[in-house]
Design a protein around this motif. Structure first.
Motif, PDB file in Angstrom:
ATOM      1  N   TRP A   1     -87.363 -69.617 -46.920  1.00 13.11           N
ATOM      2  CA  TRP A   1     -87.477 -69.495 -45.276  1.00 13.11           C
ATOM      3  C   TRP A   1     -88.898 -69.575 -44.688  1.00 13.11           C
ATOM      4  CZ3 TRP A   1     -83.936 -65.189 -43.315  1.00 13.11           C
ATOM      5  CH2 TRP A   1     -82.764 -65.205 -43.590  1.00 13.11           C
TER       6      TRP A   1
ATOM      7  N   GLY B   1     -83.056 -66.734 -51.951  1.00 14.74           N
ATOM      8  CA  GLY B   1     -82.627 -65.563 -51.665  1.00 14.74           C
ATOM      9  C   GLY B   1     -80.914 -65.554 -51.928  1.00 14.74           C
ATOM     10  N   TYR B   2     -80.363 -64.660 -52.269  1.00 19.13           N
ATOM     11  CA  TYR B   2     -78.904 -64.710 -52.387  1.00 19.13           C
ATOM     12  C   TYR B   2     -78.358 -63.154 -52.558  1.00 19.13           C
ATOM     13  CZ  TYR B   2     -79.540 -63.793 -57.696  1.00 19.13           C
ATOM     14  OH  TYR B   2     -79.807 -63.399 -58.683  1.00 19.13           O
ATOM     15  N   THR B   3     -77.045 -62.940 -52.275  1.00 23.26           N
ATOM     16  CA  THR B   3     -76.330 -61.762 -52.428  1.00 23.26           C
ATOM     17  C   THR B   3     -75.655 -61.381 -53.492  1.00 23.26           C
ATOM     18  OG1 THR B   3     -76.008 -61.690 -49.830  1.00 23.26           O
ATOM     19  CG2 THR B   3     -74.969 -60.197 -51.199  1.00 23.26           C
TER      20      THR B   3
ATOM     21  N   ASP C   1     -89.007 -69.711 -52.804  1.00 19.45           N
ATOM     22  CA  ASP C   1     -88.190 -68.717 -52.980  1.00 19.45           C
ATOM     23  C   ASP C   1     -86.650 -68.794 -52.689  1.00 19.45           C
ATOM     24  OD1 ASP C   1     -90.805 -67.359 -53.401  1.00 19.45           O
ATOM     25  OD2 ASP C   1     -91.006 -66.850 -51.387  1.00 19.45           O
TER      26      ASP C   1
ATOM     27  N   TYR D   1     -80.109 -68.707 -49.616  1.00 15.28           N
ATOM     28  CA  TYR D   1     -80.859 -68.979 -48.374  1.00 15.28           C
ATOM     29  C   TYR D   1     -82.388 -69.353 -49.259  1.00 15.28           C
ATOM     30  CZ  TYR D   1     -77.380 -66.893 -45.445  1.00 15.28           C
ATOM     31  OH  TYR D   1     -76.342 -66.844 -44.808  1.00 15.28           O
TER      32      TYR D   1
ATOM     33  N   SER E   1     -88.019 -66.345 -57.629  1.00 14.70           N
ATOM     34  CA  SER E   1     -89.223 -67.273 -57.018  1.00 14.70           C
ATOM     35  C   SER E   1     -89.564 -68.012 -58.082  1.00 14.70           C
ATOM     36  CB  SER E   1     -90.601 -66.450 -56.423  1.00 14.70           C
ATOM     37  OG  SER E   1     -90.462 -65.689 -55.506  1.00 14.70           O
TER      38      SER E   1
ATOM     39  N   GLN F   1     -79.230 -57.860 -51.552  1.00  8.78           N
ATOM     40  CA  GLN F   1     -80.166 -59.273 -51.458  1.00  8.78           C
ATOM     41  C   GLN F   1     -80.983 -59.283 -52.888  1.00  8.78           C
ATOM     42  OE1 GLN F   1     -79.814 -61.565 -49.238  1.00  8.78           O
ATOM     43  NE2 GLN F   1     -78.060 -60.568 -48.283  1.00  8.78           N
ATOM     44  N   GLN F   2     -80.806 -60.348 -53.282  1.00  8.86           N
ATOM     45  CA  GLN F   2     -81.960 -60.763 -54.318  1.00  8.86           C
ATOM     46  C   GLN F   2     -82.733 -61.724 -54.190  1.00  8.86           C
ATOM     47  OE1 GLN F   2     -81.570 -58.547 -57.356  1.00  8.86           O
ATOM     48  NE2 GLN F   2     -79.933 -57.574 -56.113  1.00  8.86           N
ATOM     49  N   SER F   3     -83.971 -61.877 -54.653  1.00 10.08           N
ATOM     50  CA  SER F   3     -84.790 -62.798 -54.637  1.00 10.08           C
ATOM     51  C   SER F   3     -85.524 -63.329 -55.820  1.00 10.08           C
ATOM     52  CB  SER F   3     -85.995 -62.449 -53.640  1.00 10.08           C
ATOM     53  OG  SER F   3     -87.041 -63.514 -53.540  1.00 10.08           O
TER      54      SER F   3
END
Length: 388
Positions: A319, A281-283, A279, A316, A294, A290-292
């Motif tokens: 996690w 994650g970023y802004t 995954d 990120y 996968s 926040q966006q994700s």
């Protein structure tokens, strides 16, 4: 005359004693087949030196705390041992630490330690360091002199004179140009250590010629490109040999472009294989939300993902397992190797110095505290130890 004989006798005794006290030293030995955790929230251990003496074996290890949590602690058990085959050599003493005691690193987040064991057999080429048999014990396996590692091609990792990771050879595949390559031909001369390889990626075929080892360097010809490459024997890419003169990152003027990430979570422990995605994650720069994204993992832990971003973006990543914080630039392709078994963390691609340095010197995550049952970032870490 008697005085002269006494002096000669004394000199003989001294010389004989020195000969008996010959010490074999492995400087910056390599480690293979050690099980390392995420390397951020957990302690990182690097073997700096090994001394093989007639009367003892000394292993010098530096512990690195890679986050700045003030209550972080660790310990080494009193039944720590070295292992060769099924034979154990239990620790006799340690310098720089107290065994079976909670310890912390120094203000620089490091602690230098020396572990003393009974002498290993003469001619020892490799051994394991095991911190007892308790759950979560530290393990550093396959400790060997770097000179022995230089002889190996499969597996091996190579960087150019600019310091960038360019190619890797494994038993079943190779990595080059941010792609996986299969072997069509793989011949190694057992006498000289030279190798001739033919690799394929889809319809593409590439010939590779690997020259003799010269203290960790070899001439490697990839296609028509012939250069001197250095073997990477450390867990992170070594420090780059020149100053970073880059003065900015890709700026698209906030026009959306795509970053491509190919990756391999190599030799994942069984308990991580239940997680089927990797995954990111970023802004979002426009909405500040926040966006994700996968990426699906195959059975070998490989993935490919394309992420549309506007300008260079911080991420990120994963996690639940790897805890990576890095930055990607639009329009570029990266290959990310995250090896759980040997602890290696490398990034391949165009101008990925920053990404490799962030693996080795991660940014502090000052607002993240983990504990069982946490619903916010307000707790404290209760589980400080894991298997490395």
């Amino acid at each position: 005359m008697k005085k002269l004989l006494s002096i000669m006798l004394l000199a003989f005794v001294v010389m004989t004693g020195q000969a008996k006290e010959k010490v074999i030293v492995w400087e910056q030995p390599t480690t293979e087949y050690g099980i390392y955790g995420d390397g951020f929230f957990n302690l990182a251990l690097d073997v700096k030196k090994v001394e093989l003496k007639d009367n003892e074996t000394v292993v010098y290890i530096t512990a690195y705390q890679r986050s700045d949590y003030p209550d972080f602690w660790f310990q080494f058990a009193g039944d720590t041992y070295l292992k060769i085959g099924e034979q154990r050599y239990t620790i006799t003493s340690a310098d720089g630490i107290e065994l079976n005691q909670h310890l912390q690193t120094n203000k620089d987040f490091k602690r230098d330690m020396a572990f003393h064991f009974p002498p290993l057999p003469k001619g020892t080429k490799v051994f394991d360091f095991i911190e007892g048999d308790g759950q979560g014990a530290f393990q550093i396996k396959g400790i060997k002199p770097v000179e022995e590692r230089w002889k190996q091609i499969f597996p091996s990792y190579w960087r150019d004179d600019q310091g960038d990771w360019k190619i890797a050879f494994f038993e079943d595949c190779a990595i080059y140009d941010c792609k996986f390559w299969n072997y069509k031909q793989r011949d190694v001369n057992p006498k000289t250590g030279e190798a001739a390889i033919v690799m394929t990626n889809g319809s593409n075929e590439l010939k590779v010629a690997i020259g003799k080892d010269k203290k960790g360097q070899r001439q490697i010809q990839i296609g028509s490109d012939k250069k001197i490459y250095s073997m990477i024997t450390s867990r992170f890419l070594p420090d780059y040999p020149t100053k970073d003169t880059r003065d900015g990152f890709v700026d698209t003027g906030y026009k959306e472009d795509t970053v491509t990430v190919i990756g391999w979570l190599k030799d994942m422990p069984e308990h991580y294989k239940q997680l089927k995605t990797f995954d990111f994650g970023y802004t979002d720069l426009f909405t500040d939300k926040q966006q994700s994204v996968s990426a699906d993992l195959d059975e070998q832990g490989r993935f490919t993902v394309k992420i549309p971003i506007a300008n260079s973006t911080g991420f990120y990543i994963d996690w639940r397992r790897c805890f990576i914080r890095t930055m990607f630039e639009p329009g570029k392709t990266y290959f990310m190797l995250y090896d759980f078994k040997e602890g290696r963390r490398f990034v391949m691609g165009e101008d990925c110095r920053l990404q490799n340095e962030l693996f080795k010197y991660p940014l502090d995550w000052k607002t993240i505290d983990l504990y069982d049952g946490a619903e916010s970032a307000g707790g404290t870490i209760r589980q400080h130890r894991c298997t490395l």
